[in-house]
Every structure is written in structure tokens, then in C-alpha cells.
Design an enzyme around this catalytic site. Structure first.
Site, PDB file in Angstrom:
ATOM      1  N   TYR A 186      -0.485   9.580   6.991  1.00  0.00           N
ATOM      2  CA  TYR A 186       0.856   9.226   6.362  1.00  0.00           C
ATOM      3  C   TYR A 186       1.415  10.246   5.665  1.00  0.00           C
ATOM      4  CZ  TYR A 186      -0.339   4.339   7.277  1.00  0.00           C
ATOM      5  OH  TYR A 186      -0.747   3.173   7.994  1.00  0.00           O
ATOM      6  N   HIS A 193       8.949   3.582  10.195  1.00  0.00           N
ATOM      7  CA  HIS A 193       7.486   3.714  10.012  1.00  0.00           C
ATOM      8  C   HIS A 193       7.156   5.301   9.973  1.00  0.00           C
ATOM      9  CE1 HIS A 193       6.936  -0.329  10.782  1.00  0.00           C
ATOM     10  NE2 HIS A 193       7.804  -0.438  11.673  1.00  0.00           N
ATOM     11  N   ASN A 240       0.872  -1.108   0.066  1.00  0.00           N
ATOM     12  CA  ASN A 240      -0.033   0.024  -0.072  1.00  0.00           C
ATOM     13  C   ASN A 240       0.961   1.206  -0.075  1.00  0.00           C
ATOM     14  OD1 ASN A 240      -2.696  -1.307   0.062  1.00  0.00           O
ATOM     15  ND2 ASN A 240      -2.093  -1.925   2.134  1.00  0.00           N
ATOM     16  N   ALA A 273       2.181  -3.148   6.585  1.00  0.00           N
ATOM     17  CA  ALA A 273       1.467  -4.180   7.526  1.00  0.00           C
ATOM     18  C   ALA A 273       2.193  -5.573   7.523  1.00  0.00           C
ATOM     19  CB  ALA A 273       0.288  -4.354   6.505  1.00  0.00           C
ATOM     20  N   ARG A 277      -3.344   7.776   0.089  1.00  0.00           N
ATOM     21  CA  ARG A 277      -4.081   7.040   1.197  1.00  0.00           C
ATOM     22  C   ARG A 277      -3.856   7.700   2.589  1.00  0.00           C
ATOM     23  NH1 ARG A 277      -1.746   1.674   4.626  1.00  0.00           N
ATOM     24  NH2 ARG A 277       0.301   2.305   4.221  1.00  0.00           N
ATOM     25  N   ASN A 279      10.622  -0.214   5.203  1.00  0.00           N
ATOM     26  CA  ASN A 279       9.213   0.105   5.891  1.00  0.00           C
ATOM     27  C   ASN A 279       8.531  -1.125   5.375  1.00  0.00           C
ATOM     28  OD1 ASN A 279       6.667   0.996   6.634  1.00  0.00           O
ATOM     29  ND2 ASN A 279       6.837   2.919   6.053  1.00  0.00           N
TER      30      ASN A 279
HETATM   31  C1  DQA Z   1       3.314   1.731   8.541  1.00  0.00           C
HETATM   32  C2  DQA Z   1       2.838   1.484   9.824  1.00  0.00           C
HETATM   33  C3  DQA Z   1       1.820   0.057   9.536  1.00  0.00           C
HETATM   34  O1  DQA Z   1       1.235  -0.475  10.610  1.00  0.00           O
HETATM   35  C4  DQA Z   1       1.182   0.187   8.311  1.00  0.00           C
HETATM   36  O2  DQA Z   1       0.275  -1.123   8.089  1.00  0.00           O
HETATM   37  C5  DQA Z   1       1.388   0.656   6.982  1.00  0.00           C
HETATM   38  C6  DQA Z   1       2.544   1.758   7.089  1.00  0.00           C
HETATM   39  C7  DQA Z   1       3.774   3.223   8.518  1.00  0.00           C
HETATM   40  O3  DQA Z   1       4.757   3.467   7.745  1.00  0.00           O
HETATM   41  O4  DQA Z   1       3.346   3.977   9.544  1.00  0.00           O
HETATM   42  O5  DQA Z   1       1.046   0.501   6.029  1.00  0.00           O
HETATM   43  O6  DQA Z   1       4.416   0.949   8.253  1.00  0.00           O
END
Ligand code: DQA
Length: 143
Positions: free
Chosen positions: A23, A98, A11, A75, A18, A72
């Protein structure tokens, strides 16, 4: 030129589109610019996949090709023993990033398999976390 892999999980191709309230509005392309900026003299290989096996394959490639990994796993952070095992087969420094402050979020985001291998973990700095992580790889690998 030494190479740093900047790996991104599911994602994150939608970064900037998104849930921007979580984010931010910057894109993965902006992440590449930031990382390249802080690592002159290094090649940055910015990669993203929605598929766990592809990320495992890139970590295997990094064994031959990269001096360090910024990752990163998105999920997959919270589920993937396969990514942990692949990182355990990589000898250089690994920094986990993250974008969001995962520890302020749902309890299922508080556990990371990747943290059992990572030499550093950054959460909640937005995409600046990637620059900090890349800088750290540079300082750990510079001769
Ligand atoms: C993430 C945090 C994860 O929990 C989430 O599933 C993501 C992005 C972050 O960059 O904050 O897709 O890794």
C-alpha cells in the site's frame, strides 16, 4: 462550495504503516492533500471508518451534502451488499479506488459489490488513484 466525499474503509487509518510493500508509505493525510490539489473550488470531506454501518451512514449524508463520492471500501469491497445498496440510493457519480492492483492478488479480491454501482474503477495506481478519481468527479460535475 460543492463537496466531494472521499470515503475509506477498514484498516485504511493505518495507511503508510500497514504492509507498505503493498500500500506504499504515504498516509491518508497525503491522500487528502492530493485530492484537495486537483479539486480547487470543491470541499473535500476525507473520512475513514473501520465500521460498515458508519460508512453506510456517511453515504446517506452524502445524498444531501455531496456532488460525488470517491470510495475505497477496502475489505468491505468484497463483502458489503449494505454499501452497494447505500450507493444505489446516491444520485451523483461514484468512483471506486483501490491502492493495490486487486486483480493481481488473491481471487477473493477480484469481486467487488461496489463495482456494480461505480461509474469508474481504479486499481493499482497507489494513492494517485484518489487524485484521478477526484479529477473525474470534478469533470462530471463541473458546470
Ligand atoms: C484495498 C484492497 C482490498 O482488497 C483490501 O482489503 C484493502 C485495500 C486497496 O486499496 O488496494 O484493505 O481496497
Amino acid at each position: 462550495m460543492p463537496t466531494i466525499y472521499v470515503l475509506n474503509g477498514p484498516n485504511l487509518n493505518l495507511l503508510g504503516k500497514r504492509q507498505p510493500e503493498i500500500y506504499g508509505s504515504e498516509t491518508l493525510e497525503d491522500v487528502g492533500l492530493l485530492c484537495r490539489d486537483v479539486a480547487p473550488g470543491y470541499q473535500i470531506r476525507l473520512l475513514q471508518s473501520n465500521h460498515e454501518g458508519q460508512i453506510v451512514d456517511w453515504i446517506h449524508e452524502a445524498r444531501e451534502d455531496a456532488c460525488g463520492i470517491v470510495i475505497n471500501p477496502a475489505a468491505l469491497t468484497h463483502t458489503s451488499v449494505a454499501i452497494l445498496d447505500a450507493l444505489n440510493a446516491f444520485d451523483g457519480p461514484v468512483i471506486e479506488v483501490h491502492i493495490s492492483q486487486v486483480h493481481k492478488r488473491e481471487p477473493f479480491r477480484h469481486h467487488s459489490y461496489v463495482s456494480m454501482r461505480a461509474d469508474g474503477v481504479i486499481a493499482g495506481l497507489g494513492i494517485e488513484g484518489y487524485a484521478a478519481a477526484t479529477r473525474r468527479i470534478v469533470s462530471l460535475t463541473a458546470e
